[in-house]
Scaffold this motif. Structure first.
Motif, mmCIF file in Angstrom:
data_model
loop_
_atom_site.group_PDB
_atom_site.id
_atom_site.type_symbol
_atom_site.label_atom_id
_atom_site.label_comp_id
_atom_site.label_asym_id
_atom_site.label_seq_id
_atom_site.Cartn_x
_atom_site.Cartn_y
_atom_site.Cartn_z
ATOM 1 N N THR A 99 0.847 -1.187 0.000
ATOM 2 C CA THR A 99 0.000 0.000 0.000
ATOM 3 C C THR A 99 0.889 1.245 0.000
ATOM 4 O O THR A 99 2.075 1.177 0.328
ATOM 5 C CB THR A 99 -0.920 0.044 1.227
ATOM 6 N N GLU A 100 0.305 2.377 -0.359
ATOM 7 C CA GLU A 100 1.065 3.623 -0.353
ATOM 8 C C GLU A 100 0.134 4.818 -0.181
ATOM 9 O O GLU A 100 -1.059 4.741 -0.483
ATOM 10 C CB GLU A 100 1.868 3.781 -1.647
ATOM 11 N N VAL A 101 0.687 5.896 0.322
ATOM 12 C CA VAL A 101 -0.018 7.172 0.385
ATOM 13 C C VAL A 101 0.404 7.959 -0.840
ATOM 14 O O VAL A 101 1.584 8.275 -1.008
ATOM 15 C CB VAL A 101 0.319 7.941 1.669
ATOM 16 N N THR A 102 -0.546 8.258 -1.706
ATOM 17 C CA THR A 102 -0.212 8.906 -2.984
ATOM 18 C C THR A 102 -0.556 10.390 -3.019
ATOM 19 O O THR A 102 -0.175 11.080 -3.964
ATOM 20 C CB THR A 102 -0.942 8.207 -4.142
ATOM 21 N N ALA A 103 -1.279 10.865 -2.032
ATOM 22 C CA ALA A 103 -1.625 12.294 -2.011
ATOM 23 C C ALA A 103 -1.925 12.722 -0.582
ATOM 24 O O ALA A 103 -2.382 11.928 0.244
ATOM 25 C CB ALA A 103 -2.837 12.565 -2.901
ATOM 26 N N GLU A 104 -1.621 13.961 -0.291
ATOM 27 C CA GLU A 104 -2.007 14.570 0.977
ATOM 28 C C GLU A 104 -2.762 15.861 0.668
ATOM 29 O O GLU A 104 -2.452 16.556 -0.297
ATOM 30 C CB GLU A 104 -0.779 14.849 1.851
ATOM 31 N N PHE A 105 -3.770 16.133 1.477
ATOM 32 C CA PHE A 105 -4.626 17.292 1.253
ATOM 33 C C PHE A 105 -4.435 18.267 2.415
ATOM 34 O O PHE A 105 -4.733 17.926 3.564
ATOM 35 C CB PHE A 105 -6.090 16.853 1.157
ATOM 36 N N ASP A 106 -3.944 19.436 2.129
ATOM 37 C CA ASP A 106 -3.589 20.396 3.169
ATOM 38 C C ASP A 106 -4.847 20.986 3.803
ATOM 39 O O ASP A 106 -5.396 21.978 3.334
ATOM 40 C CB ASP A 106 -2.717 21.509 2.586
ATOM 41 N N THR A 107 -5.280 20.363 4.887
ATOM 42 C CA THR A 107 -6.497 20.799 5.560
ATOM 43 C C THR A 107 -6.219 21.638 6.800
ATOM 44 O O THR A 107 -7.143 22.112 7.452
ATOM 45 C CB THR A 107 -7.346 19.577 5.955
ATOM 46 N N GLY A 108 -4.944 21.783 7.146
ATOM 47 C CA GLY A 108 -4.574 22.654 8.261
ATOM 48 C C GLY A 108 -5.112 22.207 9.602
ATOM 49 O O GLY A 108 -5.457 23.041 10.452
ATOM 50 N N GLU A 109 -5.176 20.914 9.840
ATOM 51 C CA GLU A 109 -5.770 20.391 11.076
ATOM 52 C C GLU A 109 -4.758 20.327 12.213
ATOM 53 O O GLU A 109 -3.560 20.174 11.999
ATOM 54 C CB GLU A 109 -6.348 18.997 10.817
ATOM 55 N N GLN A 110 -5.273 20.425 13.441
ATOM 56 C CA GLN A 110 -4.460 20.267 14.635
ATOM 57 C C GLN A 110 -5.198 19.388 15.635
ATOM 58 O O GLN A 110 -6.409 19.516 15.807
ATOM 59 C CB GLN A 110 -4.159 21.631 15.273
ATOM 60 N N TYR A 111 -4.466 18.511 16.287
ATOM 61 C CA TYR A 111 -5.045 17.638 17.311
ATOM 62 C C TYR A 111 -5.036 18.346 18.670
ATOM 63 O O TYR A 111 -4.139 19.119 18.993
ATOM 64 C CB TYR A 111 -4.232 16.355 17.462
ATOM 65 N N GLY A 112 -6.044 18.010 19.471
ATOM 66 C CA GLY A 112 -6.091 18.476 20.854
ATOM 67 C C GLY A 112 -6.669 17.392 21.743
ATOM 68 O O GLY A 112 -7.352 16.481 21.266
#
Length: 265
Positions: free
Chosen positions: A209-222
């Motif tokens: 398997t592979e990650v072929t794309a990332e979508f810049d959603t500007g998320e932060q965990y809390g």
């Protein structure tokens, strides 16, 4: 976001057991004035698997989130007890409001809707959405017209996919990350959308398997706490995060669980 491998029957049982334990145990207050569901214990709600943030290792739940919760418990002079429960109940605030736990550590993105039902700590991790496929699969959502996309219930990945996938795509909703990744690996789904951290970790152990794309959603965990009287616990979590970032503990834990230096370290 968050996430994790649990049958419906086990999930229901976990909810019931959590509610009973919360109601049946006597609470306590730490030396610093933080009220807890159970005396001497920081009860932490999460859902596994969501490696490397939280996952089962032997008989224990471990990971980046849990290590940070260990730091918080050390500060409060209590022990940690992990409560596994479905992510939907975590992000809706139900698990905290029914006193299944004191705090949620579940790779959870801070969103405007979630802030209506939860109080969040300061952000501790930057995340974005990513596309998981079998080797040689799609490299964008646009290429998934007429295809099946796996998402996890109640996550920002589900929201993003429903808003951005081709209208002809079929979106299959799974309860946890384990079921989502299995669907992609076995061909039940042509792709999966979830946070980049756990998907990139998954590909290390699953090279087909592979990650072929990332979508810049500007998320932060809390970390999430109940809006009902948990301000002191939120403050304690913020204090812990500030301390571990200043004294190098955060960087050490990041390298331990992600295998690389923390960004901007």
């Amino acid at each position: 976001m968050r996430k994790r491998l649990m049958t419906a029957a086990v999930s229901t049982a976990a909810l019931a057991l959590g509610a009973l334990s919360g109601c049946g145990s006597s609470g306590g207050t730490t030396e610093s004035g933080v009220s807890l569901v159970k005396k001497g214990t920081l009860s932490v709600c999460t859902q596994v698997p969501y490696k490397p943030f939280e996952f089962q290792q032997g008989g224990d739940v471990v990971g980046f989130d849990i290590s940070l919760m260990d730091e918080l418990a050390k500060q409060l002079k209590v022990k940690v007890a992990v409560v596994q429960t479905p992510f939907e109940g975590i992000q809706s605030g139900q698990a905290l409001n029914t006193k299944q736990c004191d705090i949620a550590a579940a790779g959870m993105t801070i969103t405007a809707d979630r802030k209506k039902v939860l109080s969040f700590s300061d952000p501790y991790f930057d995340a974005t959405q990513a596309l998981l496929v079998k080797k040689g699969g799609a490299t964008s959502l646009d290429q998934l017209a007429g295809k099946t996309i796996a998402v996890q219930q109640g996550t920002t990945g589900e929201i993003y996919t429903k808003e951005n996938a081709p209208k002809s795509a079929t979106i299959r909703v799974f309860e946890d990350l384990g079921l989502l990744t299995t669907a992609v690996k076995t061909g039940q789904a042509d792709a999966g959308v979830q946070d980049n951290g756990p998907l990139l970790d998954y590909t290390k152990a699953n090279p087909d398997t592979e990650v072929t794309a990332e979508f810049d959603t500007g998320e932060q965990y809390g970390f999430g706490v109940s809006k009902n009287g948990s301000q002191k616990l939120k403050d304690a979590a913020d204090e812990m995060l500030s301390r571990v970032k200043e004294d190098g503990t955060y960087d050490a834990l990041y390298k331990k669980w992600f295998g690389q230096a923390a960004p901007n370290s």
